[in-house]
Design an enzyme around this catalytic site. Structure first.
Site, PDB file in Angstrom:
ATOM      1  N   ASP A   6      -9.274  -0.168   7.384  1.00  0.00           N
ATOM      2  CA  ASP A   6      -9.665   0.903   8.074  1.00  0.00           C
ATOM      3  C   ASP A   6     -10.001   0.239   9.778  1.00  0.00           C
ATOM      4  OD1 ASP A   6      -9.634   2.885   6.770  1.00  0.00           O
ATOM      5  OD2 ASP A   6     -11.392   2.756   5.762  1.00  0.00           O
ATOM      6  N   ARG A  14      -5.547   0.803  -5.041  1.00  0.00           N
ATOM      7  CA  ARG A  14      -4.792   0.240  -3.519  1.00  0.00           C
ATOM      8  C   ARG A  14      -4.555  -1.210  -3.564  1.00  0.00           C
ATOM      9  NH1 ARG A  14      -8.142   3.608  -0.170  1.00  0.00           N
ATOM     10  NH2 ARG A  14      -7.948   4.921  -1.840  1.00  0.00           N
ATOM     11  N   ARG A  32       0.810  -1.486   0.100  1.00  0.00           N
ATOM     12  CA  ARG A  32       0.191   0.252   0.142  1.00  0.00           C
ATOM     13  C   ARG A  32       0.723   1.430   0.200  1.00  0.00           C
ATOM     14  NH1 ARG A  32      -4.931   2.357   1.959  1.00  0.00           N
ATOM     15  NH2 ARG A  32      -4.813   4.286   1.887  1.00  0.00           N
ATOM     16  N   ASP A  40      -6.585  -1.545   1.559  1.00  0.00           N
ATOM     17  CA  ASP A  40      -6.906  -0.467   2.622  1.00  0.00           C
ATOM     18  C   ASP A  40      -7.633  -1.544   3.821  1.00  0.00           C
ATOM     19  OD1 ASP A  40      -7.854   1.973   3.290  1.00  0.00           O
ATOM     20  OD2 ASP A  40      -9.442   2.442   2.510  1.00  0.00           O
TER      21      ASP A  40
END
Length: 245
Positions: A97, A92, A83, A95
């Protein structure tokens, strides 16, 4: 151990393999245990920074790490999987989160818990609802399932608040061009009087002459979009993430 929920996304390379490697890497950490994952779903990219379809999902973890340490670990895994952080909404490999950490509400310079935007993003809520439908959002005070179901209601009602009609109307006219089926309104000019009539989302702009404070708006649908006052494109991105699967 505290429960935490993360969102996974990516659209470069073999994303399914990347997800598997990332989750295995997290599960090998002595203070992290993988409990459950959602199905992986294909979603349209938000914005125009990439045209490649995304794969998204959610995972339930238990951890003895602090929220800050958990975020650092997620970012380390992202980096290990290739990343890079250059342009928002860009392509990307991975990811990760941090969405929720138990019922913790935390605001620091580098970390907001719960994640401030996941509650209105279908590409996050749909997989999260699969694995955590009855988990309560610590600020909105309703379940993940209810947050997701609100976005499915049609017509989708989007109200704008905080600015005079002379500024709101041009924004609404631009938004209608992109989403003609959405019902747009000016909050201060509407006659919303009950929960059953509350819009799906209320976008609030801070201004010196605002007739409405952010705190006076209904808790569930309100979003502070003050930073996008001169950037309707970002409001379009909010709508896209709330509407598109």
């Amino acid at each position: 151990m505290p429960d935490c929920f993360i969102a996974l996304g990516g659209n470069q390379g073999n994303v399914r393999e990347t997800f598997a490697r990332a989750l295995d890497r997290l599960n090998q950490h002595p203070e992290i245990s993988l409990i459950k994952t959602s199905q992986w779903i294909e979603t349209a990219p938000v914005g125009d920074q990439t045209k490649d379809t995304f794969l998204n999902g959610a995972a339930h973890l238990k951890t003895m790490l602090s929220p800050e340490a958990m975020l650092a670990e997620l970012q380390t895994v992202e980096t290990e999987m290739g990343r890079t952080r250059e342009v928002r909404w860009s392509a990307r490999t991975l990811d990760l989160d941090l969405l929720l950490y138990d019922q913790v509400v935390l605001e620091t310079a580098g970390l907001l818990i719960p994640h401030p935007a996941f509650w209105y993003r279908r590409f996050v809520l749909d997989p999260l609802t699969e694995i955590a439908p009855e988990v309560v959002h610590p600020i909105k005070k309703v379940t993940i399932k209810k947050l997701q179901q609100r976005l499915l209601k049609r017509p989708f009602e989007f109200s704008l608040a905080g600015l005079p009609a002379s500024e709101i109307e041009p924004i609404i006219q631009e938004l209608i061009q992109h989403y003609p089926d959405v019902v747009f309104s000016h909050w201060e000019a509407s006659e919303t009087a009950s929960e059953s009539m509350t819009p799906t989302l209320i976008a609030w702009f801070d201004s010196e002459n605002s007739e409405t404070s952010f705190e006076s708006l209904p808790e569930i649908p309100r979003i502070d979009v003050s930073e996008y006052r001169n950037n309707t494109g970002q409001i379009i991105h909010i709508l896209q993430s709330a509407l598109d699967f």
